[in-house]
Design a protein around this motif. Structure first.
Motif, mmCIF file in Angstrom:
data_model
loop_
_atom_site.group_PDB
_atom_site.id
_atom_site.type_symbol
_atom_site.label_atom_id
_atom_site.label_comp_id
_atom_site.label_asym_id
_atom_site.label_seq_id
_atom_site.Cartn_x
_atom_site.Cartn_y
_atom_site.Cartn_z
ATOM 1 N N HIS A 28 9.338 -0.421 -12.035
ATOM 2 C CA HIS A 28 8.862 0.571 -13.288
ATOM 3 C C HIS A 28 9.976 0.312 -14.136
ATOM 4 O O HIS A 28 10.288 1.548 -14.966
ATOM 5 N N PHE A 29 10.861 -0.681 -14.413
ATOM 6 C CA PHE A 29 11.660 -0.749 -15.584
ATOM 7 C C PHE A 29 11.252 -0.634 -16.734
ATOM 8 O O PHE A 29 12.018 -0.521 -17.797
ATOM 9 N N CYS A 30 10.212 -1.197 -17.053
ATOM 10 C CA CYS A 30 9.804 -1.419 -18.399
ATOM 11 C C CYS A 30 8.410 -0.784 -18.697
ATOM 12 O O CYS A 30 7.715 -0.497 -17.818
ATOM 13 N N GLN A 31 8.073 -0.682 -20.029
ATOM 14 C CA GLN A 31 6.958 -0.035 -20.305
ATOM 15 C C GLN A 31 5.788 -0.752 -19.914
ATOM 16 O O GLN A 31 4.692 -0.298 -19.638
ATOM 17 N N LEU A 32 5.875 -2.114 -19.595
ATOM 18 C CA LEU A 32 4.496 -2.864 -19.048
ATOM 19 C C LEU A 32 3.940 -2.341 -17.770
ATOM 20 O O LEU A 32 2.836 -2.307 -17.374
ATOM 21 N N SER A 33 4.919 -1.691 -17.136
ATOM 22 C CA SER A 33 4.360 -0.988 -15.893
ATOM 23 C C SER A 33 3.502 -0.106 -15.996
ATOM 24 O O SER A 33 2.656 0.381 -15.033
ATOM 25 N N MET A 83 14.387 -8.956 -21.008
ATOM 26 C CA MET A 83 15.621 -8.786 -20.496
ATOM 27 C C MET A 83 15.780 -7.828 -18.956
ATOM 28 O O MET A 83 16.257 -8.285 -18.008
ATOM 29 N N LYS A 84 14.603 -6.969 -18.892
ATOM 30 C CA LYS A 84 14.514 -6.265 -17.619
ATOM 31 C C LYS A 84 13.879 -6.946 -16.690
ATOM 32 O O LYS A 84 14.008 -6.781 -15.250
ATOM 33 N N CYS A 85 12.948 -8.198 -17.020
ATOM 34 C CA CYS A 85 12.180 -8.722 -15.766
ATOM 35 C C CYS A 85 12.819 -9.983 -15.535
ATOM 36 O O CYS A 85 12.611 -10.509 -14.326
ATOM 37 N N ASN A 95 20.717 3.606 -14.948
ATOM 38 C CA ASN A 95 21.589 4.566 -15.942
ATOM 39 C C ASN A 95 22.758 4.721 -15.251
ATOM 40 O O ASN A 95 23.486 5.291 -15.963
ATOM 41 N N TYR A 96 23.017 4.413 -13.902
ATOM 42 C CA TYR A 96 24.260 4.917 -13.371
ATOM 43 C C TYR A 96 24.466 4.003 -12.212
ATOM 44 O O TYR A 96 23.775 3.518 -11.596
ATOM 45 N N VAL A 138 7.668 -15.540 -17.188
ATOM 46 C CA VAL A 138 8.787 -14.914 -17.537
ATOM 47 C C VAL A 138 8.847 -13.227 -17.270
ATOM 48 O O VAL A 138 9.610 -12.908 -16.760
ATOM 49 N N VAL A 139 7.642 -12.717 -17.670
ATOM 50 C CA VAL A 139 7.535 -11.382 -17.209
ATOM 51 C C VAL A 139 6.330 -11.210 -16.274
ATOM 52 O O VAL A 139 5.289 -11.967 -16.231
ATOM 53 N N LYS A 140 6.499 -10.363 -15.341
ATOM 54 C CA LYS A 140 5.446 -9.991 -14.184
ATOM 55 C C LYS A 140 4.292 -9.103 -14.550
ATOM 56 O O LYS A 140 3.442 -9.033 -13.558
ATOM 57 N N CYS A 141 4.373 -8.469 -15.455
ATOM 58 C CA CYS A 141 3.360 -7.365 -15.933
ATOM 59 C C CYS A 141 2.534 -7.764 -17.091
ATOM 60 O O CYS A 141 3.317 -8.474 -18.044
#
Ligand code: URA
Length: 220
Positions: free
Chosen positions: A54-59, A139-141, A22-23, A122-125
């Motif tokens: 922990h960038f997305c909700q799957l975490s 996009m996050k993963c 975010n920054y 493609v996604v790790k979780c």
């Protein structure tokens, strides 16, 4: 020139935003800068980063991050969609029923040991209930997968199913239309084929998957 720099600046900011930032301090855009400046090019370091993501909700719902496994010197990388229940429970990719089939495809048809290739997603979780990962989750993963491919530098990537194909190539064509075709990517060639889970549900498609594997074998 100023416009190009502004566009690059904007692109880099979107990349960072997609990775969950975010920054950021001022970033100096230089056209030769690598795509993911914040990710290590050392696989063990990268693994440490991904395991703490922990960038997305799957975490929030995962039991284990499934980083991927295999040889860093692999000539071929297999990319699936995302971990299922067994993978989430063990932290290893493709170890359930679909994984057993993938292992047979690799070892019996390609005649390569599973440990000699690299297997990732493609996604790790795990997406809850094995749903398709959302665009935002991908996009996050995806920078992690991109970095894995950069480190391994394989000759060939095998996209297992539509999700892997779409997110690796940016193309939306149906997998039955593109399977077995050779795609020229920037740093590697790519061949899409059916996902092993699809083959378990549709055994009649195994004939076509076998033909794709022979193509992959002759390419390698
Ligand atoms: N399906 C996938 O796409 N990946 C796995 O790791 C397991 C099942």
């Amino acid at each position: 020139m100023k416009n190009i720099k502004n566009l690059l600046q904007l692109k880099r900011l979107y990349q960072l935003k997609n990775m969950g930032y975010n920054y950021t301090d001022m970033i100096n855009i230089d056209t030769d800068q690598p795509e993911s400046p914040t990710l290590s090019s050392n696989m063990d370091e990268l693994r440490k980063t991904v395991l703490q993501c922990h960038f997305c909700q799957l975490s929030k719902t995962r039991n284990n991050v499934v980083f991927g496994e295999g040889s860093e010197d692999a000539k071929v990388v297999f990319v699936g969609e995302g971990p299922g229940a067994t993978e989430d429970a063990t932290g290893r990719p493709f170890v359930g029923r679909a994984g057993a089939l993938l292992t047979k495809m690799i070892e019996n048809v390609l005649e390569i040991k599973r440990r000699e290739v690299f297997i990732a997603n493609v996604v790790k979780c795990r997406p809850p209930n094995n749903r398709v990962p959302t665009f935002d989750e991908v996009m996050k993963c995806k920078p992690y997968l991109d970095k894995q491919l950069e480190i391994i530098a394989p000759r060939l990537v095998v996209a297992l199913g539509a999700t892997a194909f779409t997110h690796l190539t940016g193309e939306k064509s149906s997998i039955s239309k593109v399977r077995g075709e050779l795609f020229e990517m920037k740093n590697y060639k790519l061949i899409p084929t059916f996902h092993p889970s699809y083959l378990l549900r549709n055994p009649s498609a195994k004939k076509e998957a076998y033909a794709d594997l022979l193509k992959i074998k002759s390419f390698l």
